[in-house]
Write a protein that holds these residues in place. Structure first.
Motif, PDB file in Angstrom:
ATOM      1  N   TRP A 277       2.766   7.117  -2.062  1.00  0.00           N
ATOM      2  CA  TRP A 277       4.166   7.133  -2.486  1.00  0.00           C
ATOM      3  C   TRP A 277       4.903   8.354  -1.947  1.00  0.00           C
ATOM      4  O   TRP A 277       4.307   9.409  -1.696  1.00  0.00           O
ATOM      5  N   THR A 278       6.204   8.167  -1.783  1.00  0.00           N
ATOM      6  CA  THR A 278       7.126   9.250  -1.416  1.00  0.00           C
ATOM      7  C   THR A 278       8.420   9.011  -2.170  1.00  0.00           C
ATOM      8  O   THR A 278       8.902   7.877  -2.236  1.00  0.00           O
ATOM      9  N   HIS A 279       8.981  10.072  -2.730  1.00  0.00           N
ATOM     10  CA  HIS A 279      10.264   9.967  -3.419  1.00  0.00           C
ATOM     11  C   HIS A 279      11.354  10.655  -2.602  1.00  0.00           C
ATOM     12  O   HIS A 279      11.162  11.774  -2.114  1.00  0.00           O
ATOM     13  N   LEU A 280      12.485   9.994  -2.480  1.00  0.00           N
ATOM     14  CA  LEU A 280      13.670  10.581  -1.849  1.00  0.00           C
ATOM     15  C   LEU A 280      14.597  11.053  -2.960  1.00  0.00           C
ATOM     16  O   LEU A 280      15.033  10.248  -3.784  1.00  0.00           O
ATOM     17  N   ARG A 281      14.892  12.351  -2.964  1.00  0.00           N
ATOM     18  CA  ARG A 281      15.711  12.909  -4.046  1.00  0.00           C
ATOM     19  C   ARG A 281      16.983  13.555  -3.500  1.00  0.00           C
ATOM     20  O   ARG A 281      17.116  14.776  -3.442  1.00  0.00           O
ATOM     21  N   PRO A 282      17.949  12.735  -3.079  1.00  0.00           N
ATOM     22  CA  PRO A 282      19.214  13.297  -2.602  1.00  0.00           C
ATOM     23  C   PRO A 282      20.040  13.837  -3.757  1.00  0.00           C
ATOM     24  O   PRO A 282      19.887  13.417  -4.911  1.00  0.00           O
ATOM     25  N   GLY A 283      20.913  14.769  -3.419  1.00  0.00           N
ATOM     26  CA  GLY A 283      21.850  15.282  -4.411  1.00  0.00           C
ATOM     27  C   GLY A 283      23.152  14.494  -4.342  1.00  0.00           C
ATOM     28  O   GLY A 283      23.224  13.327  -4.731  1.00  0.00           O
ATOM     29  N   GLU A 284      24.181  15.114  -3.808  1.00  0.00           N
ATOM     30  CA  GLU A 284      25.515  14.504  -3.766  1.00  0.00           C
ATOM     31  C   GLU A 284      25.646  13.582  -2.551  1.00  0.00           C
ATOM     32  O   GLU A 284      25.504  14.016  -1.416  1.00  0.00           O
ATOM     33  N   PHE A 285      25.921  12.304  -2.792  1.00  0.00           N
ATOM     34  CA  PHE A 285      26.108  11.341  -1.707  1.00  0.00           C
ATOM     35  C   PHE A 285      27.514  11.494  -1.124  1.00  0.00           C
ATOM     36  O   PHE A 285      28.509  11.453  -1.861  1.00  0.00           O
ATOM     37  N   ALA A 286      27.620  11.611   0.189  1.00  0.00           N
ATOM     38  CA  ALA A 286      28.939  11.597   0.820  1.00  0.00           C
ATOM     39  C   ALA A 286      29.678  10.306   0.486  1.00  0.00           C
ATOM     40  O   ALA A 286      30.897  10.294   0.302  1.00  0.00           O
ATOM     41  N   SER A 287      28.936   9.219   0.379  1.00  0.00           N
ATOM     42  CA  SER A 287      29.549   7.913   0.113  1.00  0.00           C
ATOM     43  C   SER A 287      30.205   7.835  -1.257  1.00  0.00           C
ATOM     44  O   SER A 287      31.025   6.939  -1.493  1.00  0.00           O
ATOM     45  N   ASN A 288      29.871   8.767  -2.161  1.00  0.00           N
ATOM     46  CA  ASN A 288      30.549   8.747  -3.457  1.00  0.00           C
ATOM     47  C   ASN A 288      32.044   8.980  -3.313  1.00  0.00           C
ATOM     48  O   ASN A 288      32.836   8.513  -4.144  1.00  0.00           O
ATOM     49  N   THR A 289      32.461   9.715  -2.272  1.00  0.00           N
ATOM     50  CA  THR A 289      33.897   9.935  -2.091  1.00  0.00           C
ATOM     51  C   THR A 289      34.612   8.618  -1.831  1.00  0.00           C
ATOM     52  O   THR A 289      35.767   8.451  -2.243  1.00  0.00           O
ATOM     53  N   LEU A 290      33.937   7.703  -1.169  1.00  0.00           N
ATOM     54  CA  LEU A 290      34.548   6.399  -0.912  1.00  0.00           C
ATOM     55  C   LEU A 290      34.737   5.635  -2.209  1.00  0.00           C
ATOM     56  O   LEU A 290      35.771   4.997  -2.435  1.00  0.00           O
ATOM     57  N   ARG A 291      33.742   5.697  -3.087  1.00  0.00           N
ATOM     58  CA  ARG A 291      33.834   4.976  -4.357  1.00  0.00           C
ATOM     59  C   ARG A 291      34.813   5.639  -5.323  1.00  0.00           C
ATOM     60  O   ARG A 291      35.468   4.960  -6.115  1.00  0.00           O
ATOM     61  N   LEU A 292      34.912   6.968  -5.254  1.00  0.00           N
ATOM     62  CA  LEU A 292      35.777   7.686  -6.182  1.00  0.00           C
ATOM     63  C   LEU A 292      37.210   7.812  -5.683  1.00  0.00           C
ATOM     64  O   LEU A 292      38.163   7.665  -6.454  1.00  0.00           O
ATOM     65  N   TRP A 293      37.369   8.099  -4.417  1.00  0.00           N
ATOM     66  CA  TRP A 293      38.690   8.401  -3.869  1.00  0.00           C
ATOM     67  C   TRP A 293      39.270   7.278  -3.026  1.00  0.00           C
ATOM     68  O   TRP A 293      40.464   7.281  -2.727  1.00  0.00           O
ATOM     69  N   GLY A 294      38.432   6.338  -2.628  1.00  0.00           N
ATOM     70  CA  GLY A 294      38.902   5.283  -1.740  1.00  0.00           C
ATOM     71  C   GLY A 294      40.146   4.563  -2.228  1.00  0.00           C
ATOM     72  O   GLY A 294      41.118   4.422  -1.474  1.00  0.00           O
TER      73      GLY A 294
ATOM     74  N   GLU B 110       0.802  -1.220   0.000  1.00  0.00           N
ATOM     75  CA  GLU B 110       0.000   0.000   0.000  1.00  0.00           C
ATOM     76  C   GLU B 110       0.834   1.269   0.000  1.00  0.00           C
ATOM     77  O   GLU B 110       0.309   2.345  -0.289  1.00  0.00           O
ATOM     78  N   ARG B 111       2.112   1.164   0.342  1.00  0.00           N
ATOM     79  CA  ARG B 111       2.959   2.357   0.429  1.00  0.00           C
ATOM     80  C   ARG B 111       4.344   2.030  -0.116  1.00  0.00           C
ATOM     81  O   ARG B 111       4.922   0.998   0.243  1.00  0.00           O
ATOM     82  N   ILE B 112       4.870   2.900  -0.991  1.00  0.00           N
ATOM     83  CA  ILE B 112       6.199   2.702  -1.571  1.00  0.00           C
ATOM     84  C   ILE B 112       7.006   3.979  -1.396  1.00  0.00           C
ATOM     85  O   ILE B 112       6.552   5.075  -1.750  1.00  0.00           O
ATOM     86  N   VAL B 113       8.203   3.829  -0.860  1.00  0.00           N
ATOM     87  CA  VAL B 113       9.158   4.934  -0.766  1.00  0.00           C
ATOM     88  C   VAL B 113      10.287   4.633  -1.736  1.00  0.00           C
ATOM     89  O   VAL B 113      10.909   3.574  -1.669  1.00  0.00           O
ATOM     90  N   THR B 114      10.521   5.563  -2.640  1.00  0.00           N
ATOM     91  CA  THR B 114      11.457   5.349  -3.742  1.00  0.00           C
ATOM     92  C   THR B 114      12.741   6.130  -3.543  1.00  0.00           C
ATOM     93  O   THR B 114      12.701   7.337  -3.271  1.00  0.00           O
TER      94      THR B 114
END
Length: 287
Positions: A121-138, A88-92
């Motif tokens: 329904w509810t949509h989560l629309r984040p911008g820049e993920f802090a975790s991207n630094t781990l994937r890019l710079w790790g 009945e409820r979806i969070v995307t």
């Protein structure tokens, strides 16, 4: 009430699972590899793959709410299966690029499938993920304690993945979130140079930042492989996010448009976590 979390081992999904479990709610965590997953005690772990809709159908019994990781290729079918199973409820999990009109072919089709479903329904629309630094710079931080960047002073609004999850959990459990698309940012504007400094402080070691050309930055990401290589052209500015044209703004206008949003605190009742806190929590991932 059982809540199904798809993409349960992802950067955001794992926090959704943990926060729901901490709140005492029955959670079913879906992952492609249950044997390798690590979740809190009491979490039901099931095998499922959004690219294999029948596997999703098999884990929807008694589920009435769902956190949906974005997979546009099967979104329509997966959402249809969820509706028929009684969800009945979806969070995307979506992206701020949708609200900015820059995403038309990845997260947007998932949002549209959910909105057509008849579910709350509810949509989560984040911008820049802090975790991207781990994937890019790790990799380079672990190997050489260095980050190569073509725009070290360009500022962003990195958000802690636990804050994205907290807004999602509020939408899964609470009322008043139906029909809302939440744009989410971190609490402070930080350049790559400042983010590297925060990681270095968390490590207790020097991490050098070396400015390189746009072409060199792309080549380094391509050589890294994985997610970094898949997104290298977009990250370094050789491709736009989608076929939609980027607005014609000067660098100063783009910089002025990067403003922290109050959404996390408005929805959760507490301030968002800082990048420095994120870096401290992930320091061991950079060693």
């Amino acid at each position: 009430m059982t809540i199904l979390v798809t993409g349960a081992t992802g950067f955001v999904g794992r926090h959704v699972v943990a926060q729901l479990a901490d709140a005492g709610h029955p959670v079913r965590a879906m992952t492609r590899n249950p044997a390798a997953a690590r979740f809190p005690d009491g979490v039901e772990v099931v095998r499922g793959d959004l690219l294999d809709p029948p596997s999703v159908a098999a884990v929807l019994t008694d589920v009435d709410r769902m956190y949906l990781f974005p997979e546009p290729r099967t979104a329509e079918e997966v959402v249809g299966l969820a509706v028929r199973a009684g969800v009945e409820r979806i969070v995307t999990l979506s992206s701020g690029a949708v609200g900015a009109g820059l995403d038309t072919d990845y997260q947007l089709p998932v949002e549209q499938a959910v909105e057509r479903s008849g579910c709350a329904w509810t949509h989560l629309r984040p911008g820049e993920f802090a975790s991207n630094t781990l994937r890019l710079w790790g990799p380079s931080i672990r190997a050489e304690r260095v980050v190569h960047h073509h725009m070290p002073d360009w500022r962003g609004l990195p958000i802690h993945e636990a804050d994205i999850a907290a807004v999602g959990v509020a939408a899964l459990l609470g009322e008043g979130h139906h029909g809302r698309a939440y744009d989410l940012t971190g609490p402070e504007r930080l350049s790559a140079r400042e983010q590297v400094a925060a990681i270095a402080e968390a490590l207790g070691e020097e991490v050098r930042l070396v400015e390189v050309s746009q072409e060199k930055a792309r080549d380094l990401l391509l050589a890294q492989g994985g997610w970094a290589a898949d997104n290298a052209n977009f990250i370094t500015g050789f491709e736009s996010y989608s076929p939609t044209e980027m607005p014609e703004l000067t660098a100063e206008e783009w910089d002025a448009a990067i403003v922290p949003l109050p959404t996390v605190e408005e929805v959760t009742g507490r301030p968002p976590r800082t990048f420095a806190q994120w870096a401290r929590e992930h320091a061991e991932d950079f060693r």
